[in-house]
Motif scaffolding. Structure first.
Motif, PDB file in Angstrom:
ATOM      1  N   GLY A  16     130.692  83.076 130.919  1.00 34.84           N
ATOM      2  CA  GLY A  16     129.972  82.984 132.186  1.00 34.84           C
ATOM      3  C   GLY A  16     130.843  83.116 133.414  1.00 34.84           C
ATOM      4  O   GLY A  16     130.387  82.876 134.534  1.00 34.84           O
ATOM      5  N   LYS A  17     132.118  83.498 133.230  1.00 40.96           N
ATOM      6  CA  LYS A  17     133.040  83.705 134.355  1.00 40.96           C
ATOM      7  C   LYS A  17     133.566  85.126 134.319  1.00 40.96           C
ATOM      8  O   LYS A  17     133.671  85.736 133.256  1.00 40.96           O
ATOM      9  CB  LYS A  17     134.243  82.769 134.266  1.00 40.96           C
ATOM     10  N   ALA A  18     133.923  85.629 135.488  1.00 35.88           N
ATOM     11  CA  ALA A  18     134.526  86.955 135.592  1.00 35.88           C
ATOM     12  C   ALA A  18     135.772  86.871 136.457  1.00 35.88           C
ATOM     13  O   ALA A  18     135.817  86.122 137.437  1.00 35.88           O
ATOM     14  CB  ALA A  18     133.545  87.947 136.213  1.00 35.88           C
ATOM     15  N   ALA A  19     136.777  87.644 136.080  1.00 32.17           N
ATOM     16  CA  ALA A  19     137.988  87.780 136.888  1.00 32.17           C
ATOM     17  C   ALA A  19     138.178  89.249 137.205  1.00 32.17           C
ATOM     18  O   ALA A  19     138.106  90.095 136.318  1.00 32.17           O
ATOM     19  CB  ALA A  19     139.202  87.245 136.141  1.00 32.17           C
ATOM     20  N   LEU A  20     138.383  89.546 138.474  1.00 24.73           N
ATOM     21  CA  LEU A  20     138.733  90.889 138.910  1.00 24.73           C
ATOM     22  C   LEU A  20     140.206  90.841 139.278  1.00 24.73           C
ATOM     23  O   LEU A  20     140.615  90.006 140.087  1.00 24.73           O
ATOM     24  CB  LEU A  20     137.880  91.321 140.107  1.00 24.73           C
ATOM     25  N   SER A  39     123.846  87.217 138.974  1.00 25.49           N
ATOM     26  CA  SER A  39     124.640  86.881 137.793  1.00 25.49           C
ATOM     27  C   SER A  39     126.061  87.421 137.948  1.00 25.49           C
ATOM     28  O   SER A  39     126.346  88.245 138.824  1.00 25.49           O
ATOM     29  CB  SER A  39     124.008  87.485 136.546  1.00 25.49           C
ATOM     30  N   VAL A  40     126.928  86.964 137.065  1.00 24.96           N
ATOM     31  CA  VAL A  40     128.302  87.466 137.045  1.00 24.96           C
ATOM     32  C   VAL A  40     128.314  88.971 136.830  1.00 24.96           C
ATOM     33  O   VAL A  40     129.080  89.703 137.447  1.00 24.96           O
ATOM     34  CB  VAL A  40     129.110  86.740 135.938  1.00 24.96           C
ATOM     35  N   TRP A  41     127.436  89.454 135.962  1.00 24.09           N
ATOM     36  CA  TRP A  41     127.372  90.896 135.673  1.00 24.09           C
ATOM     37  C   TRP A  41     127.028  91.702 136.921  1.00 24.09           C
ATOM     38  O   TRP A  41     127.550  92.799 137.123  1.00 24.09           O
ATOM     39  CB  TRP A  41     126.372  91.180 134.553  1.00 24.09           C
ATOM     40  N   GLU A  42     126.165  91.190 137.763  1.00 23.33           N
ATOM     41  CA  GLU A  42     125.817  91.885 139.009  1.00 23.33           C
ATOM     42  C   GLU A  42     126.967  91.831 140.013  1.00 23.33           C
ATOM     43  O   GLU A  42     127.100  92.722 140.843  1.00 23.33           O
ATOM     44  CB  GLU A  42     124.550  91.304 139.618  1.00 23.33           C
ATOM     45  N   SER A  52     122.485  81.138 146.555  1.00 20.90           N
ATOM     46  CA  SER A  52     121.410  81.795 147.307  1.00 20.90           C
ATOM     47  C   SER A  52     121.479  83.317 147.149  1.00 20.90           C
ATOM     48  O   SER A  52     121.384  84.072 148.109  1.00 20.90           O
ATOM     49  CB  SER A  52     121.473  81.420 148.785  1.00 20.90           C
ATOM     50  N   ALA A  53     121.698  83.759 145.909  1.00 20.01           N
ATOM     51  CA  ALA A  53     121.717  85.170 145.540  1.00 20.01           C
ATOM     52  C   ALA A  53     122.831  85.977 146.210  1.00 20.01           C
ATOM     53  O   ALA A  53     122.702  87.173 146.399  1.00 20.01           O
ATOM     54  CB  ALA A  53     120.366  85.818 145.799  1.00 20.01           C
ATOM     55  N   GLN A  54     123.928  85.311 146.558  1.00 19.82           N
ATOM     56  CA  GLN A  54     125.091  86.044 147.059  1.00 19.82           C
ATOM     57  C   GLN A  54     126.366  85.294 146.702  1.00 19.82           C
ATOM     58  O   GLN A  54     126.326  84.135 146.318  1.00 19.82           O
ATOM     59  CB  GLN A  54     125.003  86.303 148.549  1.00 19.82           C
ATOM     60  N   LEU A  55     127.491  85.978 146.809  1.00 19.99           N
ATOM     61  CA  LEU A  55     128.763  85.344 146.508  1.00 19.99           C
ATOM     62  C   LEU A  55     129.210  84.511 147.694  1.00 19.99           C
ATOM     63  O   LEU A  55     129.233  84.984 148.820  1.00 19.99           O
ATOM     64  CB  LEU A  55     129.823  86.397 146.188  1.00 19.99           C
TER      65      LEU A  55
END
Length: 124
Positions: free
Chosen positions: A96-100, A119-122, A9-12
């Motif tokens: 399609g995955k990101a790790a911080l 998106s992951v980029w955002e 729903s457009a949020q993490l």
């Protein structure tokens, strides 16, 4: 420590790590280091550079991935003494995955800046 998120729903939204598209790591355990290296195709030097205060900021890209080491200065004042320290953050993106990756204290991706994420980029 790991916090896992998916875009909902457009949020993490926090979720099980197996369903996550954004992973936020702090104070890495050996098993987490191995998982990051495997999933994001990083070598040991990449992970070590995130916590090395002498390592410079850098960005590495390939057609299907990116890895960023970001350093920022921290001034710590103790009485009349000012100490210069460096905060560090690693960001790996692949498939399609990101790790911080933050070598210090636990952190969570919540708050206003993580709303309206498509998106992951955002997310990063």
């Amino acid at each position: 420590m790991l916090h896992a998120y998916r875009i909902e729903s457009a949020q993490l939204a926090e979720c099980d790590p197996a369903a996550a598209t954004v992973l936020a790591y702090s104070q890495l355990a050996e098993s987490e280091k191995e998982e990051i290296k495997r999933v994001f195709d990083l070598d040991p030097f990449d992970l070590e550079s995130v916590s090395d205060p002498d390592e410079v900021s850098r960005l590495e890209t390939t057609p299907d991935s990116a890895f960023l080491v970001w350093k920022s200065p921290d001034n710590v004042t103790r009485g009349d003494t000012i100490q210069f320290k460096v905060s560090s953050l690693g960001i790996a993106i692949r498939g399609g995955k990101a790790a911080l990756i933050h070598p210090g204290e636990d952190f969570a991706l919540s708050g206003r800046e993580f709303k309206h994420v498509a998106s992951v980029w955002e997310a990063i």
